[in-house]
Design a protein around this motif. Structure first.
Motif, PDB file in Angstrom:
ATOM      1  N   PHE A 161       0.827  -1.143  -0.045  1.00  0.00           N
ATOM      2  CA  PHE A 161       0.108   0.036  -0.055  1.00  0.00           C
ATOM      3  C   PHE A 161       0.815   1.142  -0.103  1.00  0.00           C
ATOM      4  CE2 PHE A 161      -1.936  -3.018   2.786  1.00  0.00           C
ATOM      5  CZ  PHE A 161      -2.826  -3.517   1.845  1.00  0.00           C
ATOM      6  N   LYS A 162       0.081   2.419  -0.514  1.00  0.00           N
ATOM      7  CA  LYS A 162       1.120   3.539  -0.561  1.00  0.00           C
ATOM      8  C   LYS A 162       0.500   4.228   0.728  1.00  0.00           C
ATOM      9  CE  LYS A 162       0.178   5.284  -4.592  1.00  0.00           C
ATOM     10  NZ  LYS A 162      -0.545   4.295  -5.470  1.00  0.00           N
ATOM     11  N   ASP A 165      -3.290   5.358   1.693  1.00  0.00           N
ATOM     12  CA  ASP A 165      -4.375   4.505   0.870  1.00  0.00           C
ATOM     13  C   ASP A 165      -5.609   3.848   1.876  1.00  0.00           C
ATOM     14  OD1 ASP A 165      -3.160   4.243  -1.407  1.00  0.00           O
ATOM     15  OD2 ASP A 165      -2.295   2.105  -1.262  1.00  0.00           O
ATOM     16  N   VAL A 167      -7.618   1.008   2.519  1.00  0.00           N
ATOM     17  CA  VAL A 167      -7.598  -0.516   2.491  1.00  0.00           C
ATOM     18  C   VAL A 167      -8.789  -1.139   2.700  1.00  0.00           C
ATOM     19  CG1 VAL A 167      -6.363  -2.581   2.986  1.00  0.00           C
ATOM     20  CG2 VAL A 167      -5.048  -0.518   2.775  1.00  0.00           C
ATOM     21  N   GLY A 170      -6.399  -6.393   1.146  1.00  0.00           N
ATOM     22  CA  GLY A 170      -5.165  -6.828   0.873  1.00  0.00           C
ATOM     23  C   GLY A 170      -4.204  -7.898   1.435  1.00  0.00           C
ATOM     24  N   MET A 251      -3.334   3.346   5.611  1.00  0.00           N
ATOM     25  CA  MET A 251      -2.175   3.236   5.486  1.00  0.00           C
ATOM     26  C   MET A 251      -1.587   4.422   6.092  1.00  0.00           C
ATOM     27  SD  MET A 251       0.116   0.767   4.980  1.00  0.00           S
ATOM     28  CE  MET A 251       1.837   1.108   5.065  1.00  0.00           C
ATOM     29  N   LEU A 256      -0.504  -0.223   8.979  1.00  0.00           N
ATOM     30  CA  LEU A 256      -1.810   0.000   8.617  1.00  0.00           C
ATOM     31  C   LEU A 256      -2.628   0.265   9.952  1.00  0.00           C
ATOM     32  CD1 LEU A 256      -3.841  -0.451   5.912  1.00  0.00           C
ATOM     33  CD2 LEU A 256      -3.675  -2.807   6.781  1.00  0.00           C
TER      34      LEU A 256
END
Lengths: 398, 374, 260
Positions: A161-162, A165, A167, A170, A251, A256
């Motif tokens: 992930f950037k 992000d 989420v 994932g 993120m 996260l």
């Protein structure tokens, strides 16, 4: 007459040793003596050894602070939680894996078992290959494979992930990231409707059976049940405008935050247990179906029963009495095998209680005793169920 | 009356082309109905998705020579040099290199003995069987450890150095050799009419069957030292062996009990009417029949035991899986394909052994079935 | 018809209506040609006994009639319905055709009564009470109403076969097929099963029996069929069939089974 001869038994036989009763008493006393002696010596040695090591026996340690972290807790756990809490958490984690594993393994096992008997050659062969591979490879190896080779080899969250992000889904080496679901208050109505549906279905089934007994008319109970328990709540769910919100994790620069994460230890353990056990269940299902002789199918066909009725009323009831006993023992095996969690540090009973807690407190006797007692209790309950089931379904023969 | 007609059978006609041969086979096995055709297509797609990439990974694109650099250059294929370079370690563990011939001798004796027992035409099979059961374990121990009953034959190699596949074999075979007789004793005890003996046997069997092997190994490792008098110590391997043997003998006892129950009561009555005593009857009449009927069950228990030997790595013994697991962690080989390759290799070794045993048990089962049917 | 008084059973229940017709039926097991060009017409009310050496295709033939086996060429018509892959037709025909097997094939997990009511309830969609009344009626007819609540495993072979007959009769079939109903039975039990079958014949049921009970054939059959190597070799009225067989293959077979 010869009476006098007969009443006079050969004197040798009267000796003490040739009375079966005496013999049995002597044998049993001897064995008892050995077992009790062994038990006493173990007990005595243990007490002496514990004293020499300065370990006090007793269950006081259960209320002292554990002071270590656990990656998956179904109930509140913090720094001030006790070893007693550790025990509960471990037990709950074991049961979680066992229940989910049993459900999934049963589904997969039945599918594979039926596929193994499919008239379709390709389907049959694929099922056979699956069974023969996973049955003959050690479970621990499979757990390692899923954990070290598959899940832990995934890229980390920062590579997937950037920063910033949202989420929703994932797969990373920290597990599977999912959003957190937040249910609006009106979702309760859907739940209520579901339970009402279940209650009505039970009633409908009863009514349909009575009507059939009375008039012979049949009623599509299965479809009705499906509609009442799934269909109607689903309709209400849509009418209410989908009262569920999925809140994604976010993120940050390093990790996260938020969302739900299923950790890789749990996934690897469950996956391995399911795939391994399902291979055994598939063989049990196959054997069960094959145990019902083909004559039974022919006889019901000759009577003009439809295929679905044949399956439901003739084949399955007979196959189930062959399938259920070994199936239960597979469930038990799965539960016991979940203790392999210790090898990948999934926090189950053995891993955090018989492992970490034992190492920290040194209360080997108490901790092993409690752990073994839990497993024995589960086995005992299973075998009580099995005896009940066996006596209920036993075929009557002369 | 008309003259007698003579019966001449009509000639056999060939069946319609669509029901036999390759086309017939396809029709009845893959495309017999629309639903079946859909299943065939789905299964074929799945097989094509799975099988070619797997073969490509393990064989066609795999790295066969070089070192970790070669594997790092081709990370999406199997890294076989990792296996071949460490093969000796995977078999011998950390056993001293100059003494490894002793392991070889023990392994060769084992292989010869087993093959002898499996080939039915060879003579003296009973004699060989007894030898393998009673004498061979002592010889093997003398070879591997170096000393039996305090007599030194070779330089002693501590059990902590044992490992790899040879350790897997040691644990599995000890379990097998001990669990069968012990299992028979407990099965007979469980069937006994003497209440105290029966209760003791039932408790023993149900205890071991009710707990996971891993807790048994924990017990052997943590609690056994507490149970023994001061000064008496057991080596870690011996403790594990004891745990494994007791654990599997409980399972064996249940298998044997199944065989005992399958023997009709008439056998017992016949034997008793001939005046045979309990032990004679068991030895000559009941057990031979009972054990024969449960050979598949016994082999299945062996297979389970063989797979379960991997658990000893949890009490830090390095069996095949343990050695490979340790090798994977080697920083010199930190290549993506190495863990996969290592696990695939171990899986292959175990699969060959277990599948072989299960095929043998099926063969025996078929052979027994052709005999008299009850 | 010129029946003598002793052949009282053969009252002319036979009509000219066709119950079953087989036209040029061929069947193969792989390369093995089991049925070769079978032609057979069965009238309603007719009783046929089929005999022949083992492997001659007689069981296969009657199992084709209710589609337990599939034929590959030719036509089979039951009640003017042709047997094809059509499941509806197959179901319809199986409702009208009852069958008894050599090994009874009773359902061991159901009681005798439940064995008998299963099909009427689930196929004929009959109320349970009615189905049970019918079942008891037929169990009385086969003389074992008192065993109704036992399980098949508790009965003797002869009793089990009688239950199997009653089970078929509960569906009120127009045709009954018997596939060697007495060959798995002890001699003393054969009579009780044959008695039931004779009773059934007297009631005018259309019957096809594969059996080697020649006494039964003499007594009830309208026609005896001899099969060998997948063909019908000879067919005739029992008197002529037994008294004056036309074909040497038939003579040999009869001398073998009657010769001692």
């Amino acid at each position: 007459m010869t009476d006098s001869v007969q009443t006079k038994a050969p004197s040798g036989d009267k000796s003490f040793w040739n009375e079966p009763k005496n013999r049995s008493i002597v044998y049993q006393l001897l064995v008892l003596l050995i077992v009790v002696g062994l038990g006493w010596s173990i007990f005595d040695n243990t007490l002496k050894n514990l004293e020499a090591r300065g370990i006090s026996t007793g269950f006081d340690f259960l209320s002292s602070e554990a002071g270590f972290a656990i990656i998956q807790t179904l109930i509140e756990f913090n720094e001030s939680s006790t070893y007693g809490d550790v025990f509960i958490i471990g037990l709950l984690n074991t049961l979680l894996v066992a229940v989910i594993g049993i459900i999934l393994a049963t589904v997969l096992g039945f599918i594979m078992g039926v596929a193994r008997l499919s008239p379709n050659w390709l389907v049959r062969k694929l099922a056979e290959v699956y069974i023969e591979i996973f049955r003959n490879v050690p479970l621990l190896l499979q757990i390692f494979f899923w954990y070290h080779a598959v899940l832990k080899a995934q890229p980390g969250p920062r590579e997937v992930f950037k920063s910033g992000d949202q989420v929703y889904f994932g797969v990373t080496n920290r597990g599977i990231a999912l959003p957190e679901f937040s249910f609006a208050a009106s979702f309760d109505y859907v739940i209520w409707l579901f339970f009402i549906g279940v209650a009505v279905s039970v009633f409908v089934k009863k009514w349909a059976r009575e009507r059939q007994v009375r008039t012979g008319q049949q009623f599509p109970v299965f479809l009705a049940t499906l509609g009442l328990t799934i269909g109607l709540p689903l309709v209400l769910f849509l009418i209410l405008g989908i009262p569920v919100e999925a809140i994604p994790g976010e993120m940050t620069r390093f990790s996260l935050k938020g969302g739900t994460t299923i950790n890789p230890e749990f996934i690897a353990l469950t996956l391995a247990l399911v795939v391994y056990t399902a291979a055994f269940i598939a063989e049990i299902v196959r054997a069960g179906i094959q145990a019902v002789s083909y004559g039974q199918t022919e006889a019901s066909r000759a009577l003009g029963l439809q295929e679905s009725v044949t399956l439901r009323l003739v084949i399955i009831p007979q196959a189930m009495r062959v399938i259920v006993p070994p199936l239960t023992s597979q469930f038990l095996n799965l539960t016991k095998n979940s203790s392999l969690a210790a090898a990948i540090a999934y926090p189950d009973l053995v891993s955090i209680f018989a492992g970490t807690s034992l190492n920290q407190t040194g209360q080997a006797l108490e901790i092993m005793g409690m752990t073994l007692a839990i497993y024995l209790l589960i086995s005992l309950l299973t075998s009580v169920f099995m005896n009940w089931y066996n006596s209920r379904i036993k075929l009557v023969e002369r | 009356m008309a003259e007698n007609k003579t019966f001449t059978p009509l000639p056999d006609l060939p069946p319609p082309a669509s029901t036999v041969g390759f086309v017939g086979w396809l029709r009845s096995n893959l495309f017999s109905s629309p639903a079946n055709t859909i299943m065939t297509v789905l299964a074929a797609v799945f097989a094509l998705w799975l099988i070619p990439p797997t073969l490509d990974w393990t064989l066609f694109s795999a790295v066969y020579s070089g070192g970790s650099e070669a594997c790092a250059a081709n990370p999406d294929a199997a890294c076989w040099p990792f296996i071949t370079k460490r093969l000796p370690q995977f078999f011998y563990g950390f056993y001293e290199e100059t003494e490894r011939w002793r392991v070889d001798v023990a392994a060769i004796m084992l292989a010869v003995g087993l093959v002898w027992l499996l080939i039915e035409r060879l003579p003296y099979r009973q004699f060989v069987g007894l030898f393998m059961l009673l004498v061979y374990p002592l010889i093997a121990w003398a070879l591997l450890y170096g000393s039996v009953f305090g007599i030194d034959f070779f330089p002693i190699v501590q059990t902590s150095l044992w490992g790899g596949f040879s350790l897997t074999l040691v644990i599995a075979l000890t379990g097998i050799v001990i669990s069968l007789p012990l299992g028979i004793v407990f099965a007979l005890g469980r069937q006994s009419k003497m209440p105290i003996i029966r209760t003791i046997c039932i408790s023993f069997i149900e205890f071991w069957r009710g707990v996971p092997l891993i807790t048994v190994l924990f017990m052997a490792s943590v609690m056994l030292p507490l149970f023994l008098p001061e000064g008496v110590t057991f080596d870690q391997l011996l403790r594990a062996l004891l745990g494994v043997a007791l654990f599997s003998s409980a399972y064996m006892a249940e298998v044997v009990r199944g065989g005992l129950q399958a023997i009709p009561k008439g056998q017992t009555e016949g034997a008793q009417s001939l005046g045979l005593g309990y032990w004679l009857m068991m030895r000559k009449i009941i057990l031979p029949q009972a054990l024969k009927t449960v050979i598949p069950g016994i082999v299945n228990t062996f297979i389970g035991l063989f797979k379960d030997t991997t658990l000893v790595l949890i009490i830090s013994l390095f069996d095949l899986l343990g050695v490979v697991q340790a090798a994977i962690a080697d920083p010199n080989w930190s290549v993506k394909s190495v863990p996969y390759t290592g696990y695939v290799f171990v899986a292959l070794v175990f699969w060959v052994c277990c599948f072989g045993m299960s095929q043998y048990s099926r063969y025996v089962e078929r052979k027994l079935h052709t005999g008299h049917k009850r | 018809m010129s029946e003598t008084a002793t052949q009282n059973v053969k009252s002319s229940s036979m009509t000219d209506e066709v119950a079953i017709r087989l036209e040029g039926v061929n069947k193969w097991y792989g390369q093995f040609h089991v049925l070769k060009d079978i032609n057979l017409t069965v009238k309603r009310g007719e009783r046929i006994v089929i005999c022949g050496p083992s492997g001659s295709g007689k069981s296969t033939m009657i199992r084709c009639i209710n589609r337990l086996e599939e034929h590959q060429q030719g036509k089979i018509l039951v009640d003017d319905i042709e047997l094809t892959d059509n499941l509806k037709n197959i179901e319809a025909i199986r409702r009208e055709v009852g069958m008894c097997f050599q090994h009874f094939n009773l359902f061991p997990h159901l009681t005798v009564l439940e064995n008998c009511t299963l099909a009427p309830i689930w196929v004929r969609k009959m109320p349970k009470k009615e189905a049970e009344e019918i079942a008891m009626h037929y169990l009385e007819r086969v003389k074992i109403p008192d065993q109704a609540n036992k399980f098949p495993g508790q009965l003797s072979g002869g009793q089990q076969q009688r239950v199997a007959i009653a089970r078929s009769l509960c569906m009120n079939p127009k045709v009954m097929l018997f596939d060697e109903p007495t060959s798995a039975l002890d001699p003393e039990m054969i009579a009780e099963v044959l008695d039931v079958m004779i009773g059934l014949a007297e009631s005018g049921m259309t019957m096809l029996c594969v059996t080697h009970e020649m006494g039964f054939a003499r007594k009830v059959a309208d026609r005896v069929i001899f099969m060998d190597a997948g063909q019908i070799v000879e067919e005739n009225e029992p008197e002529a069939f037994f008294g004056n067989p036309q074909n040497e293959r038939t003579q040999l077979f009869l001398s073998q089974i009657l010769g001692h």
